[in-house]
Design an enzyme around this catalytic site. Structure first.
Site, PDB file in Angstrom:
ATOM      1  N   GLY A 105       0.844  -1.190   0.000  1.00  0.00           N
ATOM      2  CA  GLY A 105       0.000   0.000   0.000  1.00  0.00           C
ATOM      3  C   GLY A 105       0.878   1.238   0.000  1.00  0.00           C
ATOM      4  O   GLY A 105       2.079   1.158   0.264  1.00  0.00           O
TER       5      GLY A 105
ATOM      6  N   GLY B 110      -0.050  -4.944   0.728  1.00  0.00           N
ATOM      7  CA  GLY B 110      -1.264  -4.690  -0.045  1.00  0.00           C
ATOM      8  C   GLY B 110      -1.344  -5.482  -1.341  1.00  0.00           C
ATOM      9  O   GLY B 110      -2.435  -5.781  -1.828  1.00  0.00           O
TER      10      GLY B 110
ATOM     11  N   GLU C 263       5.382  -6.238   7.686  1.00  0.00           N
ATOM     12  CA  GLU C 263       4.813  -5.105   8.446  1.00  0.00           C
ATOM     13  C   GLU C 263       5.355  -4.912   9.854  1.00  0.00           C
ATOM     14  O   GLU C 263       5.386  -3.790  10.351  1.00  0.00           O
ATOM     15  CB  GLU C 263       3.281  -5.243   8.510  1.00  0.00           C
ATOM     16  CG  GLU C 263       2.576  -4.964   7.195  1.00  0.00           C
ATOM     17  CD  GLU C 263       2.591  -6.152   6.220  1.00  0.00           C
ATOM     18  OE1 GLU C 263       2.106  -5.997   5.103  1.00  0.00           O
ATOM     19  OE2 GLU C 263       3.098  -7.235   6.593  1.00  0.00           O
TER      20      GLU C 263
ATOM     21  N   ASP D  64      -1.716  -6.995   7.613  1.00  0.00           N
ATOM     22  CA  ASP D  64      -3.163  -6.773   7.493  1.00  0.00           C
ATOM     23  C   ASP D  64      -3.696  -7.319   6.168  1.00  0.00           C
ATOM     24  O   ASP D  64      -3.315  -8.395   5.747  1.00  0.00           O
ATOM     25  CB  ASP D  64      -3.484  -5.288   7.698  1.00  0.00           C
ATOM     26  CG  ASP D  64      -2.907  -4.379   6.625  1.00  0.00           C
ATOM     27  OD1 ASP D  64      -1.915  -4.748   5.972  1.00  0.00           O
ATOM     28  OD2 ASP D  64      -3.452  -3.270   6.436  1.00  0.00           O
TER      29      ASP D  64
END
Length: 359
Positions: free
Chosen positions: A71, A119, A142, A150
């Site tokens: 992301g 992402g 992450e 996530d």
């Protein structure tokens, strides 16, 4: 439609034959997802899902280096510092897109050629088919930037065999090429240079069923001999991974690694010691809880965690150390696992009332 096929666009959405084709088109940024890309892809998937003339959806990246490296972390960091609502909008949009892919009624084929992280995993792993190549590099890194794996990581990671998912999530370990298939993240493995031909064949299929698409992917997969004889990189460590990463708490995992004392265990310990202690605790609990949740429940839980991280210290410090100043020496607060209280962790998982993610 001409606007959407403009080569300067960050994402190209095209109907080709019986396929809807999504092309992530930010090669300089390794096809990292930003909010405007997410907001274009989501409604298009929903439209194709309803369209009787669209039989499958293909997603790929341009530039030859990455499928999607993650992301747009920098934009989120800038927004978080000034309290901009992008820190809500981005995660809401991204997780809704992950859910749309996970529930998509049309076969969804992700060509994960090159770097596929964060992402990028979210827009591939929840679909029916993931085609890896010798250039694929998978990671969920992450915990190194004060975040957690996530985009539905709490759903797919604990469902990988043994404790591989826990190991990948906590250490950010990178898997390459055929190992991405062997770990259960990819469903097929095809030479990178064969992807254009595969895509052409997928597009040419006449009103195909999911089985027909699977047959075509299988035929390419069977013909690919690259690294066929190579053992899975984690094979020799699986026994240790399964026992060391099965502990109920981060402190216990660290204790087990120290007690084990093998070069492999020491290397993992060294890696874990560099990660955000808060992130490690959130991640372990996220995976343990996610193991028995639906994808929707996981995404709701992860949205709560994302907002807790946006309010905290470590995410901004991690991004500074890894992506901005690149000094690779973040100063985590708290600096030790023992200082991250159960009460603090519990609070991060609490429902947000009206602000909870709606899917």
């Amino acid at each position: 439609m001409s606007k959407q096929t403009d080569s300067a666009a960050e994402v190209l959405l095209e109907k080709k034959g019986g396929a809807g084709v999504i092309t992530l088109n930010r090669p300089k940024a390794l096809n990292a997802l930003n909010l405007s890309m997410i907001q274009k892809i989501y409604p298009q998937i929903k439209t194709w899902e309803q369209d009787p003339e669209t039989f499958l959806i293909i997603i790929k990246g341009t530039g030859g280096k990455a499928f999607c490296a993650g992301g747009d972390i920098r934009a989120i960091t800038e927004a978080g510092k000034v309290g901009d609502k992008l820190i809500q909008d981005f995660f809401i949009g991204e997780y809704r897109l992950n859910n749309a892919i996970g529930t998509c009624k049309k076969p969804y084929v992700a060509l994960i050629d090159g770097i596929t992280m964060g992402g990028g995993v979210g827009v591939s792993v929840h679909g029916h088919f993931r085609v890896a190549t010798e250039k694929t590099v998978f990671a969920m890194p992450e915990t190194a930037i004060g975040l957690f794996p996530d985009v539905g990581g709490g759903y797919f990671l604990p469902r990988l065999s043994g404790k591989i998912g826990y190991y990948l999530a906590l250490t950010g370990c990178r898997l390459k090429g055929r190992d991405v298939l062997k770990a259960g993240i990819a469903t097929h493995f095809v030479e990178s240079e064969k992807l254009p031909a595969l895509e052409k064949d997928l597009i040419a299929l006449k009103s195909p069923s999911k089985e027909k698409i699977a047959d075509l992917l299988n035929s390419y997969h069977m013909k690919c001999t690259i690294d066929q004889e190579k053992a899975f990189a984690l094979d020799e460590h699986m026994e240790k991974i399964n026992s060391l990463f099965s502990a109920n708490s981060m402190e216990e995992i660290v204790k087990k690694l120290k007690q084990d004392g093998s070069p492999f265990a020491m290397k993992q310990l060294e890696t874990i010691n560099k990660m955000s202690p808060t992130s490690l605790k959130l991640t372990l609990r996220q995976l343990r809880e996610g193991a028995s949740m639906s994808l929707q429940e996981v995404l709701r839980m992860e949205y709560r965690l994302s907002q807790a991280c946006m309010k905290g210290h470590d995410f901004y410090e991690g991004v500074r150390a890894v992506l901005i100043d690149k000094d690779q020496s973040p100063k985590w607060k708290p600096a030790a696992l023992e200082e991250v209280s159960d009460e603090f962790v519990d609070n991060c998982f609490k429902p947000l009332g009206n602000d909870d993610l709606k899917l």
